[in-house]
Design a protein around this motif. Structure first.
Motif, mmCIF file in Angstrom:
data_model
loop_
_atom_site.group_PDB
_atom_site.id
_atom_site.type_symbol
_atom_site.label_atom_id
_atom_site.label_comp_id
_atom_site.label_asym_id
_atom_site.label_seq_id
_atom_site.Cartn_x
_atom_site.Cartn_y
_atom_site.Cartn_z
ATOM 1 N N MET A 1 0.847 -1.182 0.000
ATOM 2 C CA MET A 1 0.000 0.000 0.000
ATOM 3 C C MET A 1 0.879 1.225 0.000
ATOM 4 S SD MET A 1 -2.981 1.181 2.655
ATOM 5 C CE MET A 1 -1.828 1.373 4.008
ATOM 6 N N GLN A 2 0.632 2.145 -0.926
ATOM 7 C CA GLN A 2 1.471 3.338 -1.040
ATOM 8 C C GLN A 2 1.068 4.346 0.005
ATOM 9 O OE1 GLN A 2 1.438 5.112 -4.878
ATOM 10 N NE2 GLN A 2 2.920 6.695 -4.364
ATOM 11 N N GLU A 3 2.024 4.815 0.753
ATOM 12 C CA GLU A 3 1.761 5.799 1.781
ATOM 13 C C GLU A 3 1.704 7.186 1.152
ATOM 14 O OE1 GLU A 3 1.661 3.084 4.972
ATOM 15 O OE2 GLU A 3 1.096 5.195 4.780
ATOM 16 N N PRO A 4 0.875 8.078 1.663
ATOM 17 C CA PRO A 4 0.815 9.429 1.139
ATOM 18 C C PRO A 4 2.103 10.162 1.401
ATOM 19 C CG PRO A 4 -0.412 9.277 3.192
ATOM 20 C CD PRO A 4 -0.011 7.890 2.815
ATOM 21 N N THR A 5 2.445 11.083 0.559
ATOM 22 C CA THR A 5 3.633 11.900 0.739
ATOM 23 C C THR A 5 3.226 13.301 1.130
ATOM 24 O OG1 THR A 5 3.659 12.558 -1.577
ATOM 25 C CG2 THR A 5 4.863 10.572 -1.000
ATOM 26 N N ALA A 6 4.197 14.074 1.573
ATOM 27 C CA ALA A 6 3.890 15.428 2.019
ATOM 28 C C ALA A 6 3.306 16.254 0.887
ATOM 29 C CB ALA A 6 5.162 16.090 2.572
ATOM 30 N N SER A 7 3.799 16.056 -0.331
ATOM 31 C CA SER A 7 3.333 16.860 -1.455
ATOM 32 C C SER A 7 1.914 16.536 -1.832
ATOM 33 C CB SER A 7 4.249 16.649 -2.667
ATOM 34 O OG SER A 7 4.241 15.292 -3.052
ATOM 35 N N SER A 8 1.431 15.313 -1.499
ATOM 36 C CA SER A 8 0.085 14.917 -1.871
ATOM 37 C C SER A 8 -0.892 15.129 -0.739
ATOM 38 C CB SER A 8 0.066 13.436 -2.270
ATOM 39 O OG SER A 8 0.405 12.636 -1.166
ATOM 40 N N ASN A 9 -0.446 15.664 0.403
ATOM 41 C CA ASN A 9 -1.294 15.879 1.561
ATOM 42 C C ASN A 9 -1.549 17.362 1.716
ATOM 43 O OD1 ASN A 9 -2.449 13.884 2.984
ATOM 44 N ND2 ASN A 9 -0.701 13.507 4.343
ATOM 45 N N SER A 10 -2.532 17.862 1.022
ATOM 46 C CA SER A 10 -2.833 19.283 1.085
ATOM 47 C C SER A 10 -3.210 19.668 2.507
ATOM 48 C CB SER A 10 -3.991 19.602 0.121
ATOM 49 O OG SER A 10 -4.332 20.955 0.212
ATOM 50 N N GLY A 11 -2.453 20.597 3.089
ATOM 51 C CA GLY A 11 -2.723 21.034 4.442
ATOM 52 C C GLY A 11 -2.330 20.017 5.483
ATOM 53 N N GLY A 12 -1.744 18.895 5.062
ATOM 54 C CA GLY A 12 -1.371 17.855 6.027
ATOM 55 C C GLY A 12 0.027 17.375 5.777
ATOM 56 N N GLY A 13 0.959 18.312 5.494
ATOM 57 C CA GLY A 13 2.320 17.932 5.165
ATOM 58 C C GLY A 13 3.000 17.138 6.247
ATOM 59 N N ALA A 14 2.776 17.525 7.515
ATOM 60 C CA ALA A 14 3.419 16.816 8.620
ATOM 61 C C ALA A 14 2.961 15.358 8.661
ATOM 62 C CB ALA A 14 3.102 17.503 9.949
ATOM 63 N N GLY A 15 1.668 15.143 8.418
ATOM 64 C CA GLY A 15 1.156 13.778 8.396
ATOM 65 C C GLY A 15 1.764 12.965 7.282
ATOM 66 N N GLY A 16 2.001 13.609 6.137
ATOM 67 C CA GLY A 16 2.622 12.913 5.015
ATOM 68 C C GLY A 16 4.049 12.516 5.317
ATOM 69 N N VAL A 17 4.799 13.399 5.984
ATOM 70 C CA VAL A 17 6.183 13.098 6.359
ATOM 71 C C VAL A 17 6.219 11.933 7.338
ATOM 72 C CG1 VAL A 17 8.223 13.970 7.549
ATOM 73 C CG2 VAL A 17 7.033 15.422 5.910
ATOM 74 N N ALA A 19 4.044 9.543 7.714
ATOM 75 C CA ALA A 19 3.694 8.300 7.027
ATOM 76 C C ALA A 19 4.861 7.791 6.188
ATOM 77 C CB ALA A 19 2.468 8.524 6.137
ATOM 78 N N ARG A 20 5.563 8.717 5.520
ATOM 79 C CA ARG A 20 6.701 8.316 4.688
ATOM 80 C C ARG A 20 7.814 7.732 5.535
ATOM 81 N NH1 ARG A 20 11.502 10.619 3.677
ATOM 82 N NH2 ARG A 20 10.907 12.611 4.641
ATOM 83 N N VAL A 21 8.150 8.423 6.619
ATOM 84 C CA VAL A 21 9.231 7.957 7.488
ATOM 85 C C VAL A 21 8.887 6.585 8.072
ATOM 86 C CG1 VAL A 21 10.445 8.390 9.658
ATOM 87 C CG2 VAL A 21 10.116 10.256 8.021
ATOM 88 N N LEU A 22 7.656 6.428 8.535
ATOM 89 C CA LEU A 22 7.233 5.156 9.126
ATOM 90 C C LEU A 22 7.345 4.023 8.120
ATOM 91 C CD1 LEU A 22 5.957 3.413 11.326
ATOM 92 C CD2 LEU A 22 3.706 4.222 10.547
ATOM 93 N N ALA A 23 6.842 4.258 6.906
ATOM 94 C CA ALA A 23 6.855 3.203 5.886
ATOM 95 C C ALA A 23 8.284 2.842 5.478
ATOM 96 C CB ALA A 23 6.055 3.643 4.660
ATOM 97 N N GLU A 24 9.123 3.851 5.278
ATOM 98 C CA GLU A 24 10.478 3.589 4.809
ATOM 99 C C GLU A 24 11.340 2.949 5.898
ATOM 100 O OE1 GLU A 24 12.174 7.080 3.087
ATOM 101 O OE2 GLU A 24 10.612 7.269 1.540
ATOM 102 N N LEU A 25 11.168 3.387 7.135
ATOM 103 C CA LEU A 25 11.946 2.808 8.225
ATOM 104 C C LEU A 25 11.499 1.369 8.489
ATOM 105 C CD1 LEU A 25 14.091 3.063 10.362
ATOM 106 C CD2 LEU A 25 12.423 4.207 11.856
ATOM 107 N N ARG A 26 10.201 1.142 8.436
ATOM 108 C CA ARG A 26 9.690 -0.221 8.600
ATOM 109 C C ARG A 26 10.282 -1.141 7.542
ATOM 110 N NH1 ARG A 26 4.555 0.576 7.633
ATOM 111 N NH2 ARG A 26 3.740 0.705 9.771
ATOM 112 N N ASP A 27 10.247 -0.701 6.289
ATOM 113 C CA ASP A 27 10.783 -1.518 5.192
ATOM 114 C C ASP A 27 12.271 -1.785 5.372
ATOM 115 O OD1 ASP A 27 8.317 -1.662 4.012
ATOM 116 O OD2 ASP A 27 8.692 -0.092 2.527
ATOM 117 N N ALA A 28 13.010 -0.776 5.843
ATOM 118 C CA ALA A 28 14.456 -0.928 6.028
ATOM 119 C C ALA A 28 14.761 -1.978 7.094
ATOM 120 C CB ALA A 28 15.082 0.416 6.410
#
Length: 239
Positions: A1-17, A19-28
């Protein structure tokens, strides 16, 4: 499942960051980029992911809930090493979930997932012929994922995803596939599973999958490193 990114989260940039960090760190962690017992520095991770320490800290807390990291007060955060008992218990659940997935998929008849499995086995044969354990490990991950997806059961998929994260299965597969003879044996087991599914033999597909998971478990537990996790996990010390 693709996690939202900051650029795709209008008004929710922090939430996008976050989600990205969580997904990438989990995968690592699951890939083994951070091995069991390795320390996880908030400062270093913040530099790696180009963010502040806040989303890193939140991601680590979530990964602790998922069983992938251990946060020790006044000591630090470390990649969690499951105990031998936990690995056995997780494999028991894996056997049940994947067995069910194979049975449900076999009952569905001719669905797109069957063609995906056939292509997967064909590519796996090439990888085994080359002795490419890394490529075959990727195909193993896809093979099992397609079966669970093809079962068409949302609850099963959700439980399976959490289980695979906790087991960090990809890391285990890469190691055990380097055992002598395991590449060919695993491929043979996949062929049998696929045959039973294509024959619409739900019981046979489930039993073949269960046998395959138990064989994988035996390889893990026989590994002098992977199967040796015991009290060292609870103490947070390297074996």
């Amino acid at each position: 499942m693709q996690e939202p990114t900051a650029s795709s989260n209008s008004g929710g940039g922090a939430g996008g960051v976050r989600a990205r960090v969580l997904a990438e760190l989990r995968d690592a962690i699951i890939r083994g980029d951070h091995p069991p017992g390795a320390p996880l520095s908030e400062v270093t991770l913040a530099e790696t992911y180009g963010t502040s320490r806040t989303p890193i800290r939140e991601a680590l807390k979530q990964l602790q809930v998922e069983g992938l990291v251990e946060i020790r007060s006044r000591v630090g955060t470390f990649v969690r090493r499951p105990s031998r008992r936990e690995v056995v218990e997780l494999f028991q659940l894996k056997e049940m979930l994947e067995g069910l997935g194979a049975r449900l998929l076999a009952r569905r008849g001719q669905v797109p997932e069957l063609d995906k499995l056939r292509r997967n086995v064909a590519e796996s044969e090439l990888a085994v012929a080359r002795g490419d354990a890394d490529e075959y490990a990727r195909l193993v991950h896809d093979f099992h994922g397609v079966i669970v997806q093809g079962a068409d059961n949302t609850r099963l998929q959700n439980h399976y995803r959490l289980l695979m994260n906790q087991l960090a299965y990809h890391r285990l597969v890469v190691s055990t596939l380097r055992h002598p003879g395991r590449l060919g044996a695993s491929l043979h087991e996949h062929r049998i599973i696929l045959e039973r599914i294509c024959e619409k033999d739900g019981f046979g597909a489930e039993m073949a999958m269960r046998d395959h998971v138990r064989a994988s478990e035996r390889e893990v537990m026989a590994d002098p490193v992977l199967g040796a996790s015991g009290t060292s996990a609870e103490n947070g010390k390297e074996p």
